[in-house]
Design an enzyme around this catalytic site. Structure first.
Site, PDB file in Angstrom:
ATOM      1  N   ASN A  99      58.072  30.750  15.457  1.00 46.75           N
ATOM      2  CA  ASN A  99      56.960  31.705  15.303  1.00 46.75           C
ATOM      3  C   ASN A  99      55.599  31.011  15.290  1.00 46.75           C
ATOM      4  O   ASN A  99      54.650  31.477  15.917  1.00 46.75           O
ATOM      5  CB  ASN A  99      57.138  32.550  14.039  1.00 46.75           C
ATOM      6  CG  ASN A  99      58.385  33.411  14.123  1.00 46.75           C
ATOM      7  OD1 ASN A  99      59.018  33.487  15.177  1.00 46.75           O
ATOM      8  ND2 ASN A  99      58.755  34.047  13.023  1.00 46.75           N
ATOM      9  N   SER A 266      42.433  45.741  62.616  1.00 42.40           N
ATOM     10  CA  SER A 266      43.315  46.894  62.467  1.00 42.40           C
ATOM     11  C   SER A 266      44.413  46.767  63.513  1.00 42.40           C
ATOM     12  O   SER A 266      44.198  46.229  64.594  1.00 42.40           O
ATOM     13  CB  SER A 266      42.495  48.164  62.692  1.00 42.40           C
ATOM     14  OG  SER A 266      43.305  49.185  63.205  1.00 42.40           O
ATOM     15  N   ASN A 274      38.083  44.773  58.951  1.00 38.69           N
ATOM     16  CA  ASN A 274      38.142  45.445  57.652  1.00 38.69           C
ATOM     17  C   ASN A 274      37.894  44.461  56.504  1.00 38.69           C
ATOM     18  O   ASN A 274      38.372  43.331  56.551  1.00 38.69           O
ATOM     19  CB  ASN A 274      39.524  46.088  57.470  1.00 38.69           C
ATOM     20  CG  ASN A 274      39.766  47.172  58.505  1.00 38.69           C
ATOM     21  OD1 ASN A 274      38.839  47.871  58.898  1.00 38.69           O
ATOM     22  ND2 ASN A 274      41.004  47.287  58.956  1.00 38.69           N
ATOM     23  N   GLU A 279      38.334  44.505  49.226  1.00 42.73           N
ATOM     24  CA  GLU A 279      39.056  45.702  48.767  1.00 42.73           C
ATOM     25  C   GLU A 279      40.168  45.315  47.785  1.00 42.73           C
ATOM     26  O   GLU A 279      40.391  45.991  46.779  1.00 42.73           O
ATOM     27  CB  GLU A 279      39.667  46.441  49.960  1.00 42.73           C
ATOM     28  CG  GLU A 279      38.647  47.121  50.842  1.00 42.73           C
ATOM     29  CD  GLU A 279      39.281  47.673  52.114  1.00 42.73           C
ATOM     30  OE1 GLU A 279      39.221  48.882  52.319  1.00 42.73           O
ATOM     31  OE2 GLU A 279      39.851  46.885  52.905  1.00 42.73           O
ATOM     32  N   LYS A 314      53.238  37.395  26.868  1.00 42.36           N
ATOM     33  CA  LYS A 314      53.032  36.320  27.846  1.00 42.36           C
ATOM     34  C   LYS A 314      52.955  36.754  29.315  1.00 42.36           C
ATOM     35  O   LYS A 314      52.017  36.343  30.010  1.00 42.36           O
ATOM     36  CB  LYS A 314      54.086  35.222  27.632  1.00 42.36           C
ATOM     37  CG  LYS A 314      53.702  34.330  26.433  1.00 42.36           C
ATOM     38  CD  LYS A 314      54.788  33.400  25.997  1.00 42.36           C
ATOM     39  CE  LYS A 314      55.800  34.055  25.089  1.00 42.36           C
ATOM     40  NZ  LYS A 314      55.236  34.682  23.859  1.00 42.36           N
TER      41      LYS A 314
HETATM   42  N1  ARG Z   1      60.163  33.435  22.771  1.00 45.67           N
HETATM   43  C1  ARG Z   1      59.597  33.897  21.550  1.00 45.67           C
HETATM   44  C2  ARG Z   1      58.252  34.546  21.827  1.00 45.67           C
HETATM   45  O1  ARG Z   1      57.727  34.286  22.838  1.00 45.67           O
HETATM   46  C3  ARG Z   1      59.395  32.774  20.598  1.00 45.67           C
HETATM   47  C4  ARG Z   1      59.399  33.154  19.177  1.00 45.67           C
HETATM   48  C5  ARG Z   1      60.740  33.662  18.770  1.00 45.67           C
HETATM   49  N2  ARG Z   1      60.812  33.889  17.382  1.00 45.67           N
HETATM   50  C6  ARG Z   1      61.789  34.561  16.832  1.00 45.67           C
HETATM   51  N3  ARG Z   1      61.731  34.737  15.558  1.00 45.67           N
HETATM   52  N4  ARG Z   1      62.746  35.089  17.552  1.00 45.67           N
HETATM   53  O2  ARG Z   1      57.730  35.305  21.048  1.00 45.67           O
END
Ligand code: ARG
Length: 448
Positions: A99, A266, A274, A279, A314
């Site tokens: 974490n 085109s 174009n 765009e 992510k």
């Molecule tokens: N792959 C997880 C994420 O991107 C990492 C953290 C995972 N933590 C957990 N307690 N499962 O958030």
């Protein structure tokens, strides 16, 4: 493993995208292990072996070698380390959790990308400044409500974008202040009972400070929301510039020619070029906004502390960054390669009574209240419209029938270049003000 288990394993895995964090994960781990040694949590000899293993992984990653698939990048690095140095590798994870580790990795990733973005935005500003300097004489209609308003220099108009991108850089630098805070040492959520030295890690990894609440540190993704907001504003600016390039390159305007490499033909109409690149930039802006909505919605009402929902930050983050980078990478050469058509611009600037405000100001300078002058010029414009004339076509006598205050000097005000050069206020459109503007901008760009 049965099929169901495999399906679930794939579902929870972030490895396909978080591999991108591998370098930061390893660098963060090396600093962590150094700290564990310094704090006498693991013996120096063991620490040395772990760091050696991590360094060899780092070298391989930098060479382009891929890690083997695991649930996520953190497990993949740890597995690889254990493969290389044996079970001792398992000591690396002492006094931390994925974490705080993932929060660290993303912060390191973003601060890196902020620097990349600041550099590329400066390049874009430089290409805008070069166009402004090269075309300093080009006069065009300035617009409000997409209607002819007052004549301006093309350079003045295009430089507006440089200031937008300059503000974008300022915003990113400000965002960096909140990104560059070390979360590591918060462990799962409660901190750790090991006697760690977080400041030492912060110094090794060049963080400006450390988080002071472990629960907040592992559940905070504000800095991602902030970063994607900044990216969204950059995308907004790119979309506005794209839109103008599209309009200006249309047959109706014909103010510019886009470089050939940035237009496509085109499949059916042979005459067409174009503005596809512009765009697509305009469209991709929508995707970045989508990423902003997605991260806000993921974080909305999420209880403390870490929840797996946050793993979905992510792909959004990477997509927003990649999209904006892709757009910037094509915008810079497109701007540099623009060909301006000053003849068409100045022809357009003669139409649409662009100098009407100038005539009103003339009367004001002679002592007339602005509101009265505004009324007189409105009548004058209506007179021209009825006779299908432009202001410049009016004789001195015709003008005098509208106000006795008009004299022979007034004619020079009806030429767009002349009214432009009266706008000498700082930040105005006169060529002297615009030249000052270019040098102010270049001075700022040199500092970075
Ligand atoms: N792959 C997880 C994420 O991107 C990492 C953290 C995972 N933590 C957990 N307690 N499962 O958030």
């Amino acid at each position: 493993m049965d099929n169901k288990a495999k399906t679930v394993q794939d579902f929870v895995s972030s490895f396909s995208y978080d591999q991108r964090l591998a370098v930061f994960d390893v660098i963060g781990s090396i600093a962590h292990v150094r700290m564990l040694v310094k704090s006498k949590i693991i013996p120096a000899g063991e620490g040395k072996k772990i760091i050696k293993g991590l360094n060899s992984i780092l070298i391989d990653i930098n060479k382009g070698k891929k890690l083997l698939k695991e649930e996520d990048v953190h497990y993949a690095v740890e597995k690889e380390l254990i493969k290389r140095i044996g079970v001792l590798g398992g000591k690396m994870h002492t006094a931390r959790s994925r974490n705080d580790q993932v929060a660290l990795d993303i912060r390191m990733y973003i601060r890196n990308e902020i620097r990349v973005l600041i550099d590329i935005l400066s390049d874009l500003e430089k290409s805008i400044a070069a166009q402004a300097a090269k075309n300093i004489k080009a006069v065009m209609p300035g617009y409000t409500h997409m209607q002819h308003a007052q004549p301006v220099l093309f350079s003045h108009h295009i430089l507006s974008y440089a200031w937008m991108f300059e503000r974008d850089k300022e915003r990113l630098k400000d965002c960096l202040k909140r990104v560059n805070i070390l979360p590591l040492g918060s462990a799962a959520l409660a901190g750790t009972s090991f006697n760690i030295d977080r400041n030492y890690v912060a110094r090794m990894l060049s963080f400006d400070g450390i988080s002071l609440n472990s629960i907040d540190a592992v559940s905070d993704r504000d800095f991602i929301i902030e970063f994607i907001s900044d990216l969204s504003i950059i995308a907004t600016h790119l979309s506005r510039l794209s839109e103008e390039l599209i309009i200006w390159s249309s047959s109706e305007f014909d103010f510019i020619k886009l470089p050939d490499a940035f237009t496509t033909g085109s499949s059916i109409m042979p005459q067409k070029r174009n503005p596809d690149v512009a765009e697509l930039i305009r469209a991709k802006t929508g995707k970045v906004y989508g990423d902003l909505m997605a991260i806000l919605t993921i974080m909305k009402a999420l209880p403390l502390a870490y929840n797996r929902d946050m793993q979905e930050d992510k792909p959004i983050l990477f997509n927003a960054f990649d999209t904006v980078m892709d757009c910037l990478n094509v915008m810079i050469p497109m701007v540099s390669g623009l060909e301006i058509k000053p003849g068409n611009m100045s022809e357009a600037a003669k139409k649409g009574f662009l100098c009407a405000t100038e005539l009103a100001d003339f009367l004001v300078r002679k002592g007339m209240p602005f509101r009265t002058a505004h009324g007189i010029i409105k009548n004058l414009v209506n007179y021209c419209i009825k006779r299908n004339k432009d202001l410049i076509d009016l004789s001195a006598n015709e003008l005098k029938t509208f106000s006795k205050l008009f004299n022979n000097d007034v004619h020079s005000l009806l030429k767009p270049e002349n009214t432009i050069n009266l706008k000498k206020s700082i930040g105005g459109t006169s060529s002297s003000s615009v030249k000052n503007q270019i040098s102010s901008l270049r001075k700022i760009l040199k500092k970075i």
